[in-house]
Design a protein around this motif. Structure first.
Motif, PDB file in Angstrom:
ATOM      1  N   TYR A   1       0.807  -1.221   0.000  1.00 47.81           N
ATOM      2  CA  TYR A   1       0.000   0.000   0.000  1.00 47.81           C
ATOM      3  C   TYR A   1       0.844   1.276   0.000  1.00 47.81           C
ATOM      4  O   TYR A   1       0.335   2.363  -0.283  1.00 47.81           O
ATOM      5  N   LEU A   2       2.119   1.170   0.374  1.00 52.14           N
ATOM      6  CA  LEU A   2       3.095   2.269   0.417  1.00 52.14           C
ATOM      7  C   LEU A   2       2.838   3.264   1.550  1.00 52.14           C
ATOM      8  O   LEU A   2       3.539   4.266   1.659  1.00 52.14           O
ATOM      9  N   THR A   3       1.858   3.000   2.386  1.00 46.97           N
ATOM     10  CA  THR A   3       1.600   3.831   3.559  1.00 46.97           C
ATOM     11  C   THR A   3       2.409   3.310   4.738  1.00 46.97           C
ATOM     12  O   THR A   3       2.991   2.224   4.678  1.00 46.97           O
ATOM     13  N   ILE A   4       2.431   4.076   5.833  1.00 49.40           N
ATOM     14  CA  ILE A   4       3.170   3.665   7.018  1.00 49.40           C
ATOM     15  C   ILE A   4       2.718   2.271   7.459  1.00 49.40           C
ATOM     16  O   ILE A   4       1.532   1.940   7.418  1.00 49.40           O
ATOM     17  N   ASP A   5       3.675   1.432   7.845  1.00 48.41           N
ATOM     18  CA  ASP A   5       3.364   0.074   8.294  1.00 48.41           C
ATOM     19  C   ASP A   5       2.889   0.138   9.740  1.00 48.41           C
ATOM     20  O   ASP A   5       3.689   0.304  10.667  1.00 48.41           O
ATOM     21  N   GLU A   6       1.596   0.025   9.917  1.00 53.01           N
ATOM     22  CA  GLU A   6       1.012   0.177  11.253  1.00 53.01           C
ATOM     23  C   GLU A   6       1.508  -0.886  12.234  1.00 53.01           C
ATOM     24  O   GLU A   6       1.502  -0.662  13.444  1.00 53.01           O
ATOM     25  N   THR A   7       1.981  -2.017  11.724  1.00 51.20           N
ATOM     26  CA  THR A   7       2.458  -3.079  12.613  1.00 51.20           C
ATOM     27  C   THR A   7       3.813  -2.746  13.228  1.00 51.20           C
ATOM     28  O   THR A   7       4.248  -3.434  14.165  1.00 51.20           O
ATOM     29  N   LYS A   8       4.471  -1.711  12.731  1.00 51.11           N
ATOM     30  CA  LYS A   8       5.787  -1.327  13.246  1.00 51.11           C
ATOM     31  C   LYS A   8       5.730  -0.071  14.137  1.00 51.11           C
ATOM     32  O   LYS A   8       6.750   0.349  14.684  1.00 51.11           O
ATOM     33  N   ILE A   9       4.556   0.514  14.278  1.00 55.37           N
ATOM     34  CA  ILE A   9       4.457   1.774  15.018  1.00 55.37           C
ATOM     35  C   ILE A   9       4.733   1.588  16.509  1.00 55.37           C
ATOM     36  O   ILE A   9       5.496   2.346  17.118  1.00 55.37           O
ATOM     37  N   GLU A  10       4.113   0.582  17.112  1.00 53.87           N
ATOM     38  CA  GLU A  10       4.238   0.427  18.566  1.00 53.87           C
ATOM     39  C   GLU A  10       5.691   0.265  19.007  1.00 53.87           C
ATOM     40  O   GLU A  10       6.095   0.791  20.057  1.00 53.87           O
ATOM     41  N   ALA A  11       6.486  -0.433  18.216  1.00 52.67           N
ATOM     42  CA  ALA A  11       7.888  -0.648  18.574  1.00 52.67           C
ATOM     43  C   ALA A  11       8.681   0.655  18.576  1.00 52.67           C
ATOM     44  O   ALA A  11       9.752   0.736  19.206  1.00 52.67           O
ATOM     45  N   ALA A  12       8.171   1.679  17.898  1.00 50.56           N
ATOM     46  CA  ALA A  12       8.880   2.961  17.810  1.00 50.56           C
ATOM     47  C   ALA A  12       8.448   3.948  18.888  1.00 50.56           C
ATOM     48  O   ALA A  12       9.042   5.014  19.026  1.00 50.56           O
ATOM     49  N   ILE A  13       7.424   3.594  19.660  1.00 48.82           N
ATOM     50  CA  ILE A  13       6.916   4.502  20.692  1.00 48.82           C
ATOM     51  C   ILE A  13       7.848   4.502  21.905  1.00 48.82           C
ATOM     52  O   ILE A  13       8.285   3.447  22.373  1.00 48.82           O
ATOM     53  N   THR A  14       8.142   5.702  22.390  1.00 49.67           N
ATOM     54  CA  THR A  14       8.947   5.882  23.600  1.00 49.67           C
ATOM     55  C   THR A  14       8.204   6.833  24.531  1.00 49.67           C
ATOM     56  O   THR A  14       7.166   7.402  24.150  1.00 49.67           O
ATOM     57  N   PRO A  15       8.711   7.044  25.746  1.00 53.66           N
ATOM     58  CA  PRO A  15       8.069   8.030  26.631  1.00 53.66           C
ATOM     59  C   PRO A  15       8.037   9.443  26.054  1.00 53.66           C
ATOM     60  O   PRO A  15       7.261  10.285  26.526  1.00 53.66           O
ATOM     61  N   ASN A  16       8.862   9.702  25.037  1.00 52.76           N
ATOM     62  CA  ASN A  16       8.907  11.036  24.424  1.00 52.76           C
ATOM     63  C   ASN A  16       7.965  11.186  23.235  1.00 52.76           C
ATOM     64  O   ASN A  16       7.881  12.268  22.654  1.00 52.76           O
TER      65      ASN A  16
END
Length: 358
Positions: free
Chosen positions: A104-119
């Motif tokens: 789909y060329l859009t952001i891979d929603e399955t990889k978002i949570e791993a990138a979340i930090t307290p910031n």
């Protein structure tokens, strides 16, 4: 000469007739009657609750970040126009890139949570070429981690997902009305928002922070659309159904003639999307094929565009990360000519040139 895009221009007499209304009053800017009328008509056409017309498509992104009081890290996509990333950096935040879905060329929603930090304070994703992100998955993630969601929907005029305007998803959506876009005001853009209190903040941010003529309720800048721009929009809007239908026929022709070609892949549209046929991107198997095709098309005065290229994690003012899909696809994607009156003979010439050189 055939360019990748061509601005739709309504009959000049129609534009001048609308513009004369502003001319007669002498009111050229500061939210005149034409801007307000354009907002009302766009809202009705798209079935969106609130819209603020602006002078370009980048300022809405910056204003959204400001109004949502974002700070720290914003998760975003590397596969978009540079304005998506530069707006984050311009507002003093840090872009954190997540790779894209290769289909789909859009952001891979399955990889978002791993990138979340307290910031992390928000997700800023792009509906690429009018192709919606997985908005349901992103909404669930945002709720779970108390994040704001901004959609760069620059290409999305007229797009619906599950029967609803794509602009109605997220906390804020933005759109570009640049002359190369499906709907345009020459230069311009808009911000869409469902929540009334947030809309008020967005509004004063786009008008110097004014609260009435002599008071100010907060910081602002000048993002107002002029009456000249609004007049163009009002003269283009009645043709939108006609424009989209013509582009749909061109896309169908491309798809039909490319169907047996395995070396290139057209865009896969997310299910339950009513697309607007805004671009015709193809992904080649190899970058060398793209470069050869581009050179041969140029010899015939046919100009495609490497869009989006380069992948944004390579910008000189961001942290470089490894993103295999975006890095690879950005080198192999090419947008072919697509505009309302592109003729079939021209399409066949483009297709034949590509087939001969891959």
């Amino acid at each position: 000469m055939i360019n990748v895009t061509k601005t739709f221009l309504p009959p000049q007499s129609e534009y001048q007739a609308i513009l004369k209304r502003a001319w007669d009053t002498g009111w050229m800017t500061n939210r005149g009657v034409l801007v307000k009328e354009l907002e009302t008509k766009i809202s009705a056409y798209l079935d969106t609750p609130h819209i603020i017309a602006m002078t370009n498509g980048t300022l809405p992104l910056q204003i959204a970040i400001k109004a949502l009081m974002l700070h720290g890290e914003i998760i975003t996509t590397p596969f978009s126009y540079v304005a998506t990333t530069s707006s984050i950096v311009w507002e003093g935040c840090t872009p954190v890139f997540v790779d894209i879905d290769p289909e789909y060329l859009t952001i891979d929603e399955t990889k978002i949570e791993a990138a979340i930090t307290p910031n992390t304070t928000a997700i800023l994703a792009t509906h690429v070429f009018g192709n919606p992100c997985n908005v349901e998955a992103i909404a669930k993630i945002a709720k779970r981690y108390n994040l704001k969601v901004i959609y760069d929907a620059a290409h999305c005029f007229g797009v619906t997902y599950k029967g609803e305007s794509i602009f109605n998803y997220g906390d804020v959506s933005t759109c570009s009305f640049h002359a190369t876009k499906l709907f345009h005001t020459g230069e311009g853009g808009a911000i869409f928002c469902k929540e009334k209190l947030l809309l008020e903040k967005l509004f004063y941010h786009h008008n110097f922070g004014h609260q009435g003529k002599e008071e100010f309720q907060g910081i602002g800048l000048n993002a107002k659309m002029s009456e000249l721009q609004a007049a163009m929009g009002l003269s283009v809007l009645p043709y939108m159904d006609q424009i989209i239908k013509a582009r749909q026929e061109i896309v169908n022709t491309y798809n039909q003639w490319f169907e047996p070609v395995v070396a290139i892949k057209p865009l896969l549209i997310r299910p339950e999307t009513q697309w607007n046929y805004c671009y015709y991107p193809v992904v080649f198997e190899l970058e060398s094929q793209l470069l050869k095709v581009t050179a041969e098309l140029n010899k015939k005065s046919i100009y495609s565009r490497r869009y989006f290229y380069p992948s944004l994690e390579t910008l000189p003012y961001v942290k470089t990360v490894t993103l295999p899909h975006s890095s690879s696809i950005s080198k192999r994607v090419l947008c072919l000519p697509l505009f309302h009156d592109l003729e079939k003979d021209s399409i066949q010439n483009i297709v034949n040139t590509i087939k001969k050189n891959i």
